[in-house]
Design an enzyme around this catalytic site. Structure first.
Site, PDB file in Angstrom:
ATOM      1  N   HIS A  53      43.706  37.291  37.026  1.00  0.00           N
ATOM      2  CA  HIS A  53      43.076  38.601  36.885  1.00  0.00           C
ATOM      3  C   HIS A  53      44.136  39.573  36.385  1.00  0.00           C
ATOM      4  CE1 HIS A  53      39.555  37.919  39.924  1.00  0.00           C
ATOM      5  NE2 HIS A  53      39.744  36.881  39.125  1.00  0.00           N
ATOM      6  N   GLU A  55      45.108  42.456  37.381  1.00  0.00           N
ATOM      7  CA  GLU A  55      45.961  43.016  38.423  1.00  0.00           C
ATOM      8  C   GLU A  55      47.059  42.043  38.826  1.00  0.00           C
ATOM      9  OE1 GLU A  55      42.598  42.801  38.315  1.00  0.00           O
ATOM     10  OE2 GLU A  55      41.721  44.033  39.889  1.00  0.00           O
ATOM     11  N   CYS A  86      42.591  40.341  44.570  1.00  0.00           N
ATOM     12  CA  CYS A  86      43.510  41.301  43.967  1.00  0.00           C
ATOM     13  C   CYS A  86      43.901  42.390  44.956  1.00  0.00           C
ATOM     14  CB  CYS A  86      42.901  41.889  42.703  1.00  0.00           C
ATOM     15  SG  CYS A  86      42.760  40.674  41.368  1.00  0.00           S
TER      16      CYS A  86
END
Length: 150
Positions: A53, A55, A86
């Site tokens: 992801h 992040e 995250c």
């Protein structure tokens, strides 16, 4: 008085680039003061990695740059409310402040769903500022998924 500078435009640019790669358009930027430490967009499909992801990739890059596992004094800008995975990474990295654009009623983990930062397992709770350029962030996500559906 210090003037606030938003890095959400950089995050939106990373999200657009992710969409161009066929990834869900989410972008992230980590800054310390006025220094940009890391930028990233989703790469789960490209890397065949469900943890890739925006992040997480930005956190990894910033930690690598600073040669530390903690990003104290750093702020994270992300176009979509972080998911629970995250959010825990943000807590573990000791991010000072989290700015995000669109809320995520389906998969969010900060203000929606499990609200990770409210749990005792979250050893650090960043300051959270939501809704930063939310309409643009939402519009990009809606357009991406509308195009996928045909």
């Amino acid at each position: 008085m210090v003037e606030f500078t938003s890095y959400m435009e950089m995050a939106l640019e990373q999200a657009r680039t992710a969409a161009d790669r066929g990834e869900v358009p989410v972008g992230a930027v980590i800054v310390r003061g006025e220094m940009v430490l890391a930028v990233a967009g989703n790469r789960t499909r490209e890397l065949n990695d469900p943890t890739a992801h925006a992040e997480v990739l930005a956190i990894r890059a910033a930690c690598d740059l600073l040669q530390t596992e903690r990003l104290t004094g750093c702020d994270l800008y992300v176009t979509l409310e972080p998911c629970p995975m995250c959010a825990m990474a943000i807590s573990a990295a000791r991010i000072r402040r989290l700015y995000f654009g669109a809320s995520d009623s389906k998969s969010g983990g900060v203000l929606q769903g499990p609200r990770v930062f409210e749990h005792s397992q979250a050893h650090h709770v960043p300051e959270v500022i939501d809704g930063l350029r939310a309409q643009e962030c939402e519009a990009m996500l809606k357009a991406f998924f509308a195009a996928k559906r045909g």
